[in-house]
Design a protein around this motif. Sequence first.
Motif: not given
Length: 258
Positions: A147, A180, A194
């Motif tokens: 991320s 993620l 995200c």
Amino acid sequence: MIIAIANQKGGVGKTTTAVNLATALAAIGKRVLVIDSDPQGNASTGLGVGRRDREPSLYQLLIGEAAAAETIKPTAVPGLSLIPATSALSGAEVELVSTDRRTHRLADALTTLPRHDFVLIDCPPSLGLLTVNALVAADSVLVPLQSEFFALEGLSQLLSTIDRVKAGLNRRLELLGIVLTMVDRRNRLSDQVCDDVRAVMGAKVLQTMVPRNIRLSEAPSHGLPALIYDSRCVGSEAYVALARELLGRIDAGLALAG
């Protein structure tokens, strides 16, 4: 089920995901095998298999010098075993170029594998022949995605490779999901990344996110998965949640095509 954990970018958490997801699956009673397909051998180190104990390894399996059962090593985690990697694997891509069925060497070798509920293949940070072998052998692909600002950079190339492998080499291959990793909820940029990834990739992105966590980083130096090193840290808890989400997705038949 055979799951390739792949992303051609390095440092996105592939090995951490392979080691700790495997441990979480083993902890709930699944029989799990990790295949370390990265010449750096970090998954082997993270599961406590020293360099002196790695022969025969994946290299011997791919070049036909050992059977799958001969290369499997036990780990300290009940129900979890390993086919390790050595530095010799770095030369395998060159050696395999002139061999028959060079893209199917791993798939062919795994036909004699003892039964496991899950086989997780930790792929190298490239889209070379080792990764292609993993994708040809796999039923599905799990993509760890860091991320950070350039998270989506290169993802289209990986998804295109998955599509090409599915079309020409392995019709059963599916995208199981994108996870993620290294998420820092205190960082507004991390939250924005995200959100952007979910906006672009939709339901392909798993709900579970793996946080940036020092215990995840420390555990490999002790030759232990984080779930054994510190089962209560937020990183360990995230991988337990990820295992449950993946099992739910698999059981519901929700693996998504790339």
